[in-house]
Structures are given as structure tokens and as C-alpha cells.
Design an enzyme around this catalytic site. Structure first.
Site, PDB file in Angstrom:
ATOM      1  CG  ASP A 172      -2.099   0.734   1.610  1.00  0.00           C
ATOM      2  OD1 ASP A 172      -2.816   0.979   2.230  1.00  0.00           O
ATOM      3  OD2 ASP A 172      -2.312   1.593   0.149  1.00  0.00           O
ATOM      4  CG  ASP A 196      -0.022   2.286   7.892  1.00  0.00           C
ATOM      5  OD1 ASP A 196      -1.140   2.903   7.114  1.00  0.00           O
ATOM      6  OD2 ASP A 196      -0.216   2.214   9.397  1.00  0.00           O
TER       7      ASP A 196
END
Lengths: 249, 586
Positions: free
Chosen positions: B197, B215
Site C-alpha cells: 500500500d 503501515d
């Protein structure tokens, strides 16, 4: 993305609400339709006290209030009182109060109500404690409407707590309920879990989990209770807000 | 029983008909507050009832006060932001007195199959990612109330999305940022972790202008067959698909680290041109003024076929750096990606001549001192010659060091040349020639410019980040940036206001060298004239040399890392000391 749609969360609130009492009544629309009688009866048997309070505050004595309560219920169970407007957005609470006001202003209905029952079986309502409960309200100034709403809120809470307690009792957890119910309103961390753990003879972690579960269950039961008297999911929060405000009266 | 009790929480009077003796207002209120997230968290397992009162995917995070109870060792300060991936809070570890970020996952994740095991596995591998450009995971777990959380390093700064939108990145700034991202990605890929991502919102920039990627691995963790996960879903979890590699959309189970490289390419393109590479897009050099050779790099990262892309993130970084440092347009840029081994092999090759030059420089230095002391040099020419020798020494040593570290090409060349003419004959000559020969080689030249990771971000971006921190909030995996007032720490911590290591080396180096030279000069002056005027002139040199030397030493935090500066500064102090003694003795 992956092409799998899996659990269908798009099932809207309508699915669940099809089974709540008030939705059933609304959907039925009139006394002869299936489901109407039973659902409305259940609702009336649950929420008679606010009506009674209203009547008392309105000026009727306790006997008259009892009679009118019963007569009123007979009326709405027998006669078509639902209007188009109700079926769209109405909540049971507003419906009830509105219809009651109409009922009271209608001379004919009131006169008929003098005769007990009026040919129909009366609902099983325990009026015994009604007067005592009503007397607990301070005498000064809440208007009948405000008192109605406030009593309604208290009734909702009473019923929820009764359900919660009954659930735990049936799971042999009454002691847990009695000790931990305080956490339902306490500020987070204001009552240390340690003491309760000692009292209940379980670990602090268990207390924490039990409290968490209790809170969750309470919230769910409360929301379910309220859901029974509204027409759609999005009205639940609104109703909670209204009732919260009513309690401040 | 006429006692009037009041509710401990809201202090309202407790009526006699209070349900189960509890305050009615508080009871109702507790069902009112947070009813949405409580409902999400508290839904019973019954599957015939839709589990959320709110549209699926919409997650309402608890307030800081509500979270605090679940983390007794933390002081939850504020909610920093939220997105489909959860919510992030700023917190402080009470015992360690350190700021951290707590990220909690949406409660729905509990319902995914075998989530707990996957969470633990994923979190463990994330915790292994210890890299200056990756947001470090300190801890992870599962609170008593069922919330999954990560505790991460707190990055005070902004994110790339914000920078791209507001700062209007210059190409050279973009080119400084990209290699850091590549380093981080390569590191993670080497550990077997794919980010999945990569997008500007997940690339953070701290106040020092350092890149920090956040993340990692969360996309994989939250993505499971049990989650409703379609592109049309309004929920925030999907985010924008523009950064996703084609294979992520087409066959997500066949995704590997090369998907990150694709996303990197999209980010790169966006940083350069401020647009997304959609459909038939023009190469960057046609949209902004950048080196044409970058087109190849960017286009290669954006290849649809993973096999045709760069196979390693580090290759992208090296290529970008090569293009940046190699200013000569004529040099053909080889499309074959350089592996890091090439740099390593160069390093090995220059090592010996570099050390040799260093030794030559030292010999130079010693001979200078010896000459002065033993007055081997005629007095009049003494001072000038000594200064010249000192400069020589300085250049040789600096050049040797740059050669060894593969830092500045010019200094390496200069050092080699001076090595040739140095006093340390024939040693210096040999080493100097060897070094020069190597330096003319193309691959050696290209290997230069592998700069330390901290020093790269251009000051303008750093300043932007610092000023933005005053206004903007941090973005940790959010769908969109929320810009709100941030409460800046009013009194900067001593560790924040102190110069970071980024600035120290160059300053200390200068200071150290100045100390060295001044110390040398002071020795010279005092050796020349023993009379009063000499002492008078010499004294300030001693003093300044000493002060500078001490200042330099104090600024250097890690002596081992900054040997050259330390050496110069120490030498300067030593010279000053010697001169002082001579001064006093005469």
C-alpha cells in the site's frame, strides 16, 4: 477487488426491523391485519406507565387514570387509529401520546370509557404499584407531556435492566450482576477493579472482561428495547437522545 | 428512608425509582455515547443481525479518554487521524517518558477468520523492520476489551501527500527523497515483507526531513476473504487504487515485492509531475524539467509485467542517485541496473590507496611538526612553508577520507594530487597515482555520492516540514489528509533543539580543521619569536585553537563515526596545549 463478496453486509436495517413490534404494527396498518393485535398489545403492556403518569398529572385521580388507560388501549386495539403519517416516520411514543390526547378530547370516547372494559378483554396491567411509582415524582411542575416522556425513559431503563438481570440470573451470575452493575454508569477507572475482584473472588482480568461484556450487553439490550418502539434503525439514536433529554426534566 | 443520594458521576440526585439504584441519566447516556463504535465492538456473534448500526467500513474511533483505560502504561494525548485502516493516537509511555503512536484496528477485524494468529505473525515480522526510514513497531497486542493495536514510533512531521500538494516539490527534491524510500523498501523486501500500500499518505517526513514509511504489511493483514472489499464500496478501507500494481487488482494472490516497486513508480511520477500516470501518460521529462534519463527509470518501474520492472527497489535508488550525481550529460547511463555489490567492490578497491593516502598525510603532518620543532627549516620561510604543509596535510587527509567513504569525488581527486606532491616521498607519490588511476574509472566515479541517509533532504523541504508541523496533523495510513491545528510542544525538548547529527559533522569538521590549523600556526609563531611580541600574537591563536577544538569535540556525538573531525580537533587542542606550555616556559 478479489471478486468475492462474502458476507453480505448490505442487508439493511429493514431486515431486522421487520420484526420489531412497532414496525409490525405499522406494517399491518389496521386492527384486522395479522400481527397488529399481538404486537400492539405487547407494546401497550410494556409502556402503560407513562400513560398513567400523564393522566394523573393531567388531573385525573388514580382510579380514573386506570380506567382511561385501559379504555384507551381498547380503543387503539379495536379501532383504526393509525394514520398515514404514522407509518412513515412515527415512533410509538409520539403516536401514543398524540392518540391519547385525541382520545381525551373526544367526549364521546371518554363517556364510553366510564364503563369498564367496554366489551373487550382488558390488558393485564398491574396498576398496584402505579400510584406509588407516580407518587415518587416530585409534585412540582412537570407538564403532563414532559412527565410522559420522562416516565417513558424510566420505563425503558427499567425494562432493560430487568432483562439484563434476568439474563444473568439465568446464567447463575446474579452476584456478578449485583456487584458489577455499578460500572454501567461509573466513570472509567473510577472504581478500581481490584476491590471487586477480591469481593467476587476472581481475577482482576476477569472483572475487566465481565464489565466489558456487561456494558456491551446492556447497550445492546437498551438499543433493542428502543428499537421495538421505532420504525427504523436511524431513529434509535434520535430516540436515545430524546429520552436522555427527558430525564433531565 | 429520606436520605438523598446523588450520582457519583453526574452529581444529579438519585431518584428513589432509579433503575437498579443507578442514575438514570448516566445509564441512558452510556448507551448514547459511542453507541456506534460500542455497537461495532460489542455486536454479538449472531449472524442474522447486521452487525453495525453504521454503514459497514465506517469506523468511529473512541475518544482519547475512553482509550486510556485500556492502556494503563500510556498517557493517551490525542487522536491524530483515522482511516479505513484504523485510528492513530499520540501517546506517551509514562515510564520511559517517550512519545509513541498507538494505532488501533477497526473492531470488525475480530470477526475475520483466524485473525489473531495472522495478527501476531504479521506484527512479529513488522517488529523486525528496524530501519531509519521505516516507522518502527515497538509493541503490538490485543486489549482486554478486544481492540487490536500497534505501538509505533511517533513521527512528528507531515506526509508526502501534503508535501506534494502544498510544497510543490522541485524535481531535485523529489530525487533526494526517492532513494530513501528505495532503501527502506529494499530493507523490508529483504526481510520478506511487502508493503502493498505504498502511497504518498503512507510516506512520512519527520521534522528533520527524513523519510519514514508507515503501515508496512497492514494491507495484507486487514485484507481477507471475510472482509467486504470491493472497489465500489464507499468504505474508506480501499483507498485509491491508483497506486496499486496491476497484478494486485488482477490476481491479488500472486502479488510479490515488485508490486511495491510499481507503487513507488506511481509516487515518483506524481512527485515529479504532480499528476498520476494514468492511461497513456507522458514521460516526466516532457512534463517538467528533469533529466531525460529519469524517464527510463520511471517507466521501468511502471511496467505492467512484474518481470519487466526493476526487480529490486535498491536498483531504482542507485539509478536515481547515479543520474543525480553524474552531471555530465555525455556519460551514457547504462540501462542495466546496478546492484549494490558494484558499490561494494569499488569500496574494496579504493580502500588500500585511501589508507595509504591517509598515512601519507600523517607523515606529512608529523614532518611538519618535526621540522618546526627541530628548526630544520630556515626561520624566515618557516611560517609560510609550515602553513603550506599544513594545508597539504589537510587536503590529503580529507581526500583520503572522502575516497574511503566514497563521498566527495572532487576531494578524493584533490587529496590524491596533493598526495603525489607531498613530503612523504615516494610513498605519497605511489598512493596518489594509484588513487588517481582508480578515480578516472567510470564505475569508481559512479560509486561516489553514496551519502549518509540522514543528510539528503534539501533544507527547503525540511523547513517546510517543520513549519507544517505547526499546522498540520500527521497522517498514518489515512484516506485523506486532515489539516488541523497541532499543539506543538511549547518548550522544545533539549534533545529536539540540539543540533542533530545531520548538521554536526560539517560544522565539527570545519571547527576541527580550523582548530588544527590555528594550533599549528600558534606553534609556528611561538617557535619563531621568543620575544614578547611573538607571545602576544601567539596567545590568541592558542586560545582560539583550544576553544574551537573543544567546541568541535563537544559537538561530535559519536566519535567513531566522525574520526576525521575528532582527529583534527584533537590535534588542534594538542598543538594549542604545546604552544601554551612553550609560552609559559619561556
Amino acid at each position: 477487488m478479489s471478486g468475492k463478496s462474502a458476507k453480505n453486509f448490505s442487508m439493511s436495517g429493514a431486515g431486522r426491523f421487520a420484526t420489531t413490534h412497532w414496525s409490525v404494527v405499522l406494517q399491518a396498518g389496521q386492527p384486522k391485519a395479522p400481527g397488529y393485535q399481538q404486537a400492539l398489545e405487547t407494546l401497550c403492556e410494556s409502556y402503560w406507565f407513562p400513560l398513567y403518569s400523564y393522566l394523573r398529572r393531567h388531573g385525573y385521580d388514580n382510579q380514573q387514570s386506570e380506567d382511561y388507560t385501559q379504555a384507551f388501549f381498547c380503543r387503539i386495539l379495536d379501532k383504526q387509529v393509525l394514520r398515514m403519517a404514522d407509518s412513515k416516520r412515527g415512533k410509538f411514543r409520539s403516536f401514543l401520546l398524540g392518540t391519547l390526547k385525541h382520545f381525551l378530547s373526544d367526549e364521546y370516547d371518554r363517556a364510553r370509557a366510564q364503563k369498564r372494559g367496554g366489551g373487550r378483554k382488558i390488558l393485564s396491567i398491574d396498576f398496584k404499584n402505579a400510584e406509588n411509582q407516580y407518587a415518587l415524582e416530585p409534585a412540582h411542575g412537570l407538564s403532563p407531556e414532559k412527565l410522559f416522556d420522562k416516565s417513558w425513559a424510566l420505563t425503558v431503563l427499567d425494562r432493560t435492566m430487568a432483562h439484563l438481570k434476568a439474563e444473568l440470573v439465568s446464567q447463575n451470575k446474579q452476584e456478578l450482576f449485583d456487584h458489577l452493575k455499578i460500572y454501567l454508569t461509573a466513570e472509567k477507572d473510577s472504581i478500581p477493579y481490584r476491590d471487586k475482584a477480591a469481593e467476587l473472588n476472581i481475577t482482576e482480568g476477569n472483572v475487566r472482561t465481565a464489565v466489558h461484556r456487561l456494558r456491551r450487553r446492556y447497550r445492546k439490550l437498551l438499543r433493542d428495547e428502543i428499537a421495538q418502539t421505532v420504525a427504523a434503525e436511524d431513529q434509535v439514536d434520535e430516540e436515545i437522545d430524546d429520552l436522555f433529554n427527558a430525564l433531565a426534566y | 428512608m429520606a436520605e438523598k443520594r446523588s450520582c457519583p458521576k453526574c452529581e444529579a440526585e438519585l431518584p428513589a425509582n432509579a433503575p437498579e439504584g443507578l442514575c438514570p441519566r448516566c445509564l441512558m447516556k452510556s448507551a448514547r455515547q459511542d453507541t456506534k463504535s460500542a455497537y461495532n465492538a460489542g455486536s454479538e456473534a449472531a449472524s442474522d443481525v447486521p452487525t453495525s448500526a453504521t454503514p459497514p467500513g465506517k469506523f468511529v474511533p473512541p475518544k482519547p479518554e475512553e482509550l486510556a483505560g485500556q492502556f494503563p502504561h500510556l498517557e493517551i494525548i490525542e487522536l491524530l487521524g483515522q482511516g479505513g485502516m484504523g485510528a492513530v493516537y499520540k501517546a506517551r509511555q509514562k515510564q520511559l517518558d517517550r512519545l509513541v503512536a498507538i494505532k488501533i484496528l477497526p473492531p470488525e477485524v475480530e470477526q475475520q477468520a483466524a485473525f489473531a494468529e495472522r495478527f501476531t505473525r504479521e506484527a512479529r515480522s513488522l517488529a523486525r523492520l528496524n530501519h531509519p526510514h521505516i516507522v518502527t513497531v515497538f509493541d503490538f497486542g490485543h486489549t482486554a476489551e478486544g481492540l487490536y493495536y500497534f505501538m509505533m514510533e511517533f513521527v512528528e512531521g507531515t506526509d508526502l501527500r501534503h508535501v506534494i500538494q502544498s510544497a510543490k516539490l522541485l524535481p531535485k527534491e523529489a530525487l533526494a527523497i526517492i532513494p530513501q524510500i528505495c532503501e527502506a523498501l529494499q530493507f523490508a523486501h529483504d526481510e520478506g515483507i511487502v508493503h502493498r500500500d505504498i502511497k504518498p499518505e503512507n510516506i512520512l517526513l519527520d521534522k528533520r526531513g527524513r523519510v519514514k514509511i508507515a503501515d508496512f504489511g497492514l494491507a495484507k493483514l486487514l485484507d481477507s476473504s471475510a472482509t467486504v472489499h470491493t472497489l465500489t464500496q464507499a468504505g474508506q478501507r480501499m483507498g485509491t487504487p491508483h497506486y496499486m500494481a496491476p497484478e494486485q487488482i488482477e490476481h491479488p494472490d500472486q502479488v510479490d515485492h515488485r508490486a511495491d516497486i510499481f507503487s513507488l513508480g506511481v509516487v515518483f511520477y506524481e512527485m515529479l509531475t504532480n499528476e498520476l500516470p494514468l492511461g497513456r501518460f507522458s514521460p516526466p521529462s516532457q512534463k517538467v524539467e528533469v533529466d531525460v534519463r529519469l524517464d527510463e527509470v520511471v517507466l521501468r518501474t511502471l511496467e505492467k509485467e512484474p518481470d519487466r520492472r526493476y526487480q529490486h527497489a535498491s536498483e531504482v535508488g542507485v539509478d536515481v542517485k547515479t543520474i543525480c550525481s553524474d552531471k555530465q550529460a555525455g556519460t551514457k547511463f547504462s540501462p542495466r541496473p546496478k546492484a549494490d555489490d558494484d558499490v561494494e567492490s569499488v569500496r574494496h578497491r579504493v580502500w588500500i590507496p585511501a589508507v595509504g593516502l591517509l598515512v601519507a598525510g600523517l607523515i606529512n603532518c608529523l614532518s611538519v611538526i618535526g621540522a618546526i620543532w627541530g628548526a630544520l627549516v630556515p626561520r624566515d620561510a618557516g611560517l609560510l612553508l609550515a602553513i603550506w604543509m599544513a594545508v597539504q596535510t589537510f587536503v590529503i587527509i580529507l581526500g583520503a577520507w572522502n575516497l574511503m567513504q566514497l563521498r566527495s569525488y572532487r576531494w578524493a581527486v584533490a587529496g590524491s594530487i596533493f598526495g603525489i606532491i607531498s613530503i612523504a616521498f615516494p610513498f605519497g607519490l605511489a598512493m596518489g597515482i594509484w588513487a588517481l588511476v582508480l578515480l578516472t574509472k567510470k564505475e569508481v566515479k559512479a560509486a561516489f555520492g553514496q551519502e549518509e541517509t540522514e543528510v539528503v533532504i534539501p533544507p527547503r523541504i525540511r523547513e517546510f516540514t517543520v513549519s507544517t508541523v505547526k499546522e498540520a496533523r500527521m497522517a498514518y495510513g489515512r484516506g485523506k489528509v486532515e489539516v488541523q491545528k497541532i499543539i506543538r510542544e511549547t518548550s522544545p525538548d533539549s534533545k529536539e533543539s540540539q543540533e542533530s547529527d545531520v548538521v554536526a559533522p560539517s560544522k565539527s569538521l570545519g571547527t576541527g580543521i580550523a582548530s588544527f590549523i590555528l594550533g599549528l600556526v600558534s606553534i609556528l609563531i611561538l617557535s619563531q619569536s621568543t620575544s614578547f611580541p611573538g607571545k602576544f600574537i601567539g596567545f590568541p591563536f592558542i586560545f582560539i585553537a583550544g576553544v574551537l577544538g573543544v567546541t568541535a569535540i563537544r559537538n561530535i556525538k559519536d566519535y567513531r563515526k566522525h574520526l576525521v573531525e575528532t582527529g583534527f580537533a584533537a590535534a588542534g587542542i594538542l598543538f594549542a596545549f604545546i604552544s601554551a606550555i612553550r609560552l609559559l616556559m619561556k
